[in-house]
Each structure stands twice: as C-alpha cells, then as structure tokens.
Scaffold this active site. Structure first.
Site, PDB file in Angstrom:
ATOM      1  N   ARG A  24     -18.023 -52.224   7.202  1.00  0.00           N
ATOM      2  CA  ARG A  24     -18.890 -53.384   7.488  1.00  0.00           C
ATOM      3  C   ARG A  24     -18.408 -54.666   6.821  1.00  0.00           C
ATOM      4  O   ARG A  24     -19.181 -55.557   6.523  1.00  0.00           O
ATOM      5  CB  ARG A  24     -20.345 -53.103   7.100  1.00  0.00           C
TER       6      ARG A  24
ATOM      7  N   GLU B 146       0.592 -75.791  20.090  1.00  0.00           N
ATOM      8  CA  GLU B 146      -0.675 -75.933  19.354  1.00  0.00           C
ATOM      9  C   GLU B 146      -0.590 -77.112  18.371  1.00  0.00           C
ATOM     10  O   GLU B 146      -1.599 -77.731  18.056  1.00  0.00           O
ATOM     11  CB  GLU B 146      -1.020 -74.637  18.604  1.00  0.00           C
TER      12      GLU B 146
ATOM     13  N   LYS C 147      -7.581 -78.582  11.547  1.00  0.00           N
ATOM     14  CA  LYS C 147      -8.385 -77.417  11.958  1.00  0.00           C
ATOM     15  C   LYS C 147      -9.480 -77.141  10.931  1.00  0.00           C
ATOM     16  O   LYS C 147     -10.603 -76.793  11.289  1.00  0.00           O
ATOM     17  CB  LYS C 147      -7.490 -76.189  12.144  1.00  0.00           C
TER      18      LYS C 147
ATOM     19  N   ARG D 158     -16.066 -77.469  17.817  1.00  0.00           N
ATOM     20  CA  ARG D 158     -14.906 -76.579  17.690  1.00  0.00           C
ATOM     21  C   ARG D 158     -14.300 -76.245  19.036  1.00  0.00           C
ATOM     22  O   ARG D 158     -13.105 -75.932  19.139  1.00  0.00           O
ATOM     23  CB  ARG D 158     -15.303 -75.289  16.941  1.00  0.00           C
TER      24      ARG D 158
ATOM     25  N   ASN E  85     -10.013 -75.753  22.141  1.00  0.00           N
ATOM     26  CA  ASN E  85      -9.613 -74.981  23.319  1.00  0.00           C
ATOM     27  C   ASN E  85      -8.958 -75.851  24.391  1.00  0.00           C
ATOM     28  O   ASN E  85      -8.746 -75.387  25.515  1.00  0.00           O
ATOM     29  CB  ASN E  85     -10.832 -74.273  23.919  1.00  0.00           C
TER      30      ASN E  85
ATOM     31  N   HIS F 238      -6.766 -74.325  26.951  1.00  0.00           N
ATOM     32  CA  HIS F 238      -6.874 -72.872  26.813  1.00  0.00           C
ATOM     33  C   HIS F 238      -7.569 -72.185  27.983  1.00  0.00           C
ATOM     34  O   HIS F 238      -7.320 -71.012  28.218  1.00  0.00           O
ATOM     35  CB  HIS F 238      -7.591 -72.513  25.508  1.00  0.00           C
TER      36      HIS F 238
ATOM     37  N   HIS G 191       1.556 -67.238  24.791  1.00  0.00           N
ATOM     38  CA  HIS G 191       0.280 -67.940  24.663  1.00  0.00           C
ATOM     39  C   HIS G 191       0.472 -69.455  24.585  1.00  0.00           C
ATOM     40  O   HIS G 191      -0.160 -70.218  25.335  1.00  0.00           O
ATOM     41  CB  HIS G 191      -0.474 -67.433  23.418  1.00  0.00           C
TER      42      HIS G 191
END
Lengths: 371, 371
Positions: B125, B189, B230, B244, B248, B251, B269
């Site tokens: 967890r 990026e 970022k 945020r 993207n 993307h 990517h």
C-alpha cells in the site's frame, strides 16, 4: 421513502464521506446516488453469489432512477482478490468507457470491496467509488477506511492502495441472506472493537449477541457502533502510521493461519481473526502482560458466536511452525526485522508492541499446537 | 566530491522532494542515499539496456556506501509497461523482503520510471521510491511530478497512480550513451515547455539546440529549466484537475498515433508528441485560434532536432481515421463525451479547450492524411 437508521460521517476533509445504514438501501440506491452524484455513470463490480441475491434490487433501483451502468461479475471467494481479476475489473471498466468522473460500485463482501476499490484507485489514476457492503464483515470493517487491495502469493493484501469511498450504503437486509458461518465470521470483527478499547461495548455485545444474530434492532446498532469506532480511528490515522494498527488485533496470527490454509473454506478471514484474538490474549498473558481470566471471557464469547478459538478447531493439518513464522515475518506490519504485534493488557486494553521477540512467538506457537 | 550543477525543489508539503542534476550522480548515489535515507534497503528496477550501460555505476556506489539492495531487470521498450511486468516487479520486491520503509529505485527511462514508481505506489500500500532517470525524456518530464502507471490494451497510462518520488537524481552523463533517436524524442518534451507558455525559453532553445544535442552546459541548463517548469505546474495542480493538463500539449494526437503504431519502434513517444504538437498548432490555426506562421517556426525547430512533424513521416501504413478517433475518445482527458484538447493561440500560448467538436477533429485528420 428511504429509511436510514444510522448515519456515520467519516470526517476526512476533502476525502470525507457518509456511511448510511438501513434495511432497504439497495432498493433506494438510485435516488440516493442521483442526488449525491448528478450526471455520473456506474460500473458495478460484484460476485456470482451476491449477483444472484442482491444485484436485481440494485439494478431495479438504478433503472428506475434512469442511471446508466455496466456490471462486472466475478467468481466468489478470497482467491478472487488476484492480479488476474484486478486486470479483469480494470479492463471491464475501460471497456464500459467509464470516465474519470464516473463511479465504481463495489457490491459484495470484503473481497469485492477490496478488489473493486483497488481497481477504482488505479483506473485512470483514480476513479471515485461507492461501497455497498453485503456481508457483516464488510459492513463493520472493510468497507470503511479506504484500505483496498489484492493478495500476493507472498501474503494477503500485500498489493493495494489507500482509497476512500465517496459513500457507503450498508443495507442491513442483505445480511438476512448470509450463511450463518459467514455472519459469524463477520461477527469476529464486531467483537474486535470491544476487545481493542471499548469494554462497555464488549459487555453490550455479551448481552445482545443473540439479537444481533437473530436480526433485531441491536444488529443495526452494532453495525453503526462499529462503523463509528472505525471512523474515529481512520480519522486519527488514515494511513496506518500509528493507532490504526490496533485494528489488526488478531490479524497477524490470523493472516498466517489463512495463508497456511490456502485462503480456503477451511478458514474464513473472520475465523482466523477469532483464533488470532484468542492467541493474542493468551500470548499477552504468557508474557505477563494481561490477566489470565480474560482469555476465558473472550473464548466463551466467541464460542457463543460459533467461532473457532483454537488451532485445533481448524480442519485438516496445519503447516510447520517454521511456515507459520515465515508468514508472520512477511506480514506488512514488520518493521526493520522486529515483529510488531497487537498485544493486550486485557479486554478493552489492546496496544501496539513493535519489539516482539520472534523466538517467544515460536515457542508460544509450538505450545499452542501441542495437543 | 559530489558535483551537483542544479537543484530543483518540488514544494509539495509532506510530499516535497529535490531534483538533483549533475554529471556523476549515479557514481555518487550511495552517499547521497545513505545521508538522506539512513538505514534503508533498496530494490533497483531497471531494463536490460540500462543495466548494461549504467547499473554497474550505481551498484558500485551502493556497495561502497555499504547499502543493501536487490535488482530486478526487465526487457527494454514501451511494451514493458504491462500488467505482467507490474506483477513481476511487485513480486520481486516482496521476494526481496523489502519492507514498507525501504525504497524502490527506478533506474532507466520513462518506461522504467512509470512502471517502478507504480509498483512502489501499490506494494504494501505504498513504498517510497527514488527516480534515477537515464533518458532525456525521463529527466525533463516523466521522472518529475508523480504520474506513474502502465498501459492497457485500451490505451496508454490508463492504469496508474499519483505517487511522488522522494528524490530525483538526474545524471547528465547517462545521456551520453543514449542513441541519437532516443535523445531527439526526449527533446520533443523540452521544446514542449517553450511552446506551452514560455516563448523566451523557446527562443533560447532555438539558439542553443546544437549545444544541447552536443552535450555542453546548455544541456544541463535545459534539463534544469524543464524540471523547474514542470515542478511549478505540479505544485499548482498535483492531480491534474486543471492547469497540469497543459503539459499534455501534443499528447492527445500523439497517444492516438502511438496506439495506432502498436507502441513500437515505428514511433517513439516523443516522436508522437512532436507530430502531435505540430498538429495541435495546425488544428488551432484551422480553427482560427492561432496565426499560421507559428506552424512553420515549430515545424522547422523540431526538424532541426531530427524529429518527425507530419503523419507522412511515420513509416508504414496508419489505421483508419475511425481508429484514430476511437483512440482519441478513449484518452483519459475525455470528460462527459466532449473532447478535451490542448490548443494554442501561438508559441507560448497554449490553453485547455474542453469542448472540441469531434467532427472537426475528424475532418482535420482526414485532411492531414491526404497526400
């Protein structure tokens, strides 16, 4: 007219939610959900047994309220909490094109709640979910507090997340269709709350045990008191860095026994907890921490609930003490090699002991195995 | 003597952490970890390619500092982000008897960071983890911000968790062994940060592109400026409820193209993002939102980095427009059936548009496919 007998609020700030307890909440789920979560769609996760007994009540209610849903039905049983079924649920939710703002409904016992809640936690990096617990164990324990997960070959619940539900609907009439053995297993977790730190509740249970099993108003009150107790603990220590560990009374021994019996019908979770609680009391007495007479009170109370209380009560042959010790050491509650146990100074006086000597545990287990 | 050229602090309260950037951080990891996380053990997760190029530097440093660790080595490539490998990593961490307080080290590119970070998020967890990104893409983007996950047959990153690392060590010399194509893909990026809201950075990139590719001080500065950018966004909107989503940019188109090419070497990517950014600028211009001349500046800049910029640059045959539209609709950023895109008013002026008409996207894609 929706009948809500008890409401317990879990005050966790932006993760706060209500637990509603009443006799017909599955039949009333449609309007409740429509009111609280306007414009959402639902992915119902359940198992075959519950699908037969309870799913039609829920879907009729959702249909009547005009809510859209898809249903994922899994096999019943602890072995359902597997990687494979986790993937099945997640892929089912994605195939149903449920979006981040939609809700997962966990309709079932602890296995379904843990599995579906975990799937919700990690699908699209977190979907909301509603617990609709249909077993006593799930209503008083696993549906509250946000622990979700699956089992690993290395042990129970070793894979999972903390993910609080947005709402819990505990329908008391769902308990009427539970097999007696399942109800008794859930009752072990009820008794646990008294044993941890509420001796008055334990006394109340001693008086009301028959009515709780028969289904009178004491049943609803017991569920509500357990939920309130658990809510208090979760609010204080959501991620189990401290006091929440007390809820594991009986669970370290219990988990090891469950693992040893292959998470099978030989020993249900609550049955393992019942034996584990007696062992925790007995071990505490052996260490000179608790008066011996409480062992008898705990044992006789659990026996009245038709629960097993000794290793000899488990059908079949147990593994070696080494095997049990390995399972205990692999428990999540191990820290830096020392064993953590929930021990007790007596009924209602449990405490966390982080430095238990493994040799003493081993000797104690050997003694408990002797005929 | 540890050389740290840049430190970026990600101020996320109790989840705050540092990003350290320097040329020899893998060689210095032992003392850094021993100082920051006394008494822990480590589970290193990496892939075969990185294991060959970088793992010995890390393990020598851990050995010299007397730190205990186990290593899990996976195949390289995007297809590693699967349910099966997630299970492999979790079971490996459990088999190594790593405890809740121990740390997972993600040594590799974005795939390893996402997968190992996700495994850390859900093992027991939640275990702590350290990102040691070895690709440009991972150093400037995926290792920062806590997005972790794996791919589903339904789409990329559809299964995962927000789980922040405790530390990021970006070793610049690791980039020296990257294939040129991988470096260029990561550079997409880098350029993205300028295109979103920092036209000065885009101008600076235009001037310094050659040095960034050659490996001068501008490379470290570019990594630091991207991480700082970022970090600001993640601090403002950790769980991507708003701003945020700007990260993207490119993307949604990019993910659809990646899916269509089977997450294969046909399209990395960052290459998908490069084409996606050009498409986002072109689509925005078609909608009358942006001046057409910026398309040319974006395209020529990305071409200087040897990146693909049009659908025709993708080797092989693309699927139908219907297939691409289905992939776009399945993107996590869909809400209540409307398509969300990051569009732009020009270089440095991206914005979130939540009500994009699917028919206009379809028409645009048809046009872009035409020879």
């Amino acid at each position: 007219m929706t009948r809500i007998d008890h409401t317990v609020h879990v005050a966790l700030g932006e993760r706060a939610y209500d637990i509603l307890i009443g006799p017909t909440l599955l039949d009333d789920a449609g309007p409740i959900l429509a009111d609280r979560f306007p414009g959402r769609r639902y992915g119902i996760v359940t198992d075959r047994t519950v699908a037969e007994a309870q799913l039609p009540r829920l879907t009729r209610s959702l249909d009547a309220a005009g809510l859209g849903y898809d249903t994922i039905v899994l096999p019943a049983g602890e072995s359902t909490k597997s990687y494979a079924n986790l993937e099945t649920v997640i892929e089912g939710l994605l195939a149903a094109r449920l979006e981040r703002g939609d809700l997962v409904i966990a309709l079932g016992g602890g296995v379904i709640g843990d599995l579906a809640g975990f799937a919700a936690a990690i699908t699209r990096r977190g979907m909301d979910f509603v617990q609709m617990p249909t077993s006593l164990l799930a209503q008083v324990d696993s549906s509250v507090g946000g622990k979700t997960g699956i089992n690993s070959p290395h042990g129970k619940n070793l894979v999972g997340a903390f993910h609080q539900p947005k709402l819990v609907l505990a329908d008391l009439s769902a308990l009427d269709t539970l097999p007696k053995r399942q109800f008794a297993a859930g009752y072990a977790e009820v008794a646990k709350y008294g044993l941890i730190d509420d001796p008055d509740f334990f006394d109340w249970l001693d008086i009301n045990l028959d009515e709780i099993f028969a289904g009178g108003p004491a049943r609803g009150e017991a569920v509500a008191r357990c939920c309130a107790h658990k809510a208090r603990v979760v609010i204080e220590d959501e991620k189990e860095n401290g006091v929440r560990a007390l809820l594991n009374l009986g669970h370290t021994f219990g988990h090891a026994l469950e693992k040893d019996t292959g998470y099978s019908d030989r020993l249900l979770h609550g049955e393992g907890v019942a034996i584990g609680m007696v062992l925790a009391h007995t071990f505490s007495a052996r260490l000179g921490l608790a008066p011996g007479q409480d062992i008898g009170r705990v044992t006789s109370h659990l026996k009245r609930a038709d629960l097993p209380t000794t290793l000899a009560d488990i059908p079949g042959t147990l593994g070696t003490t080494d095997t049990l010790m390995t399972a205990i050491a692999q428990d999540k509650k191990v820290q830096r090699g020392a064993l953590t146990f929930i021990l007790t100074h007596g009924i209602g006086k449990a405490f966390i002991e982080r430095n238990v000597d493994p040799d003493k545990v081993r000797t104690f287990l050997e003694e408990m195995r002797a005929p």
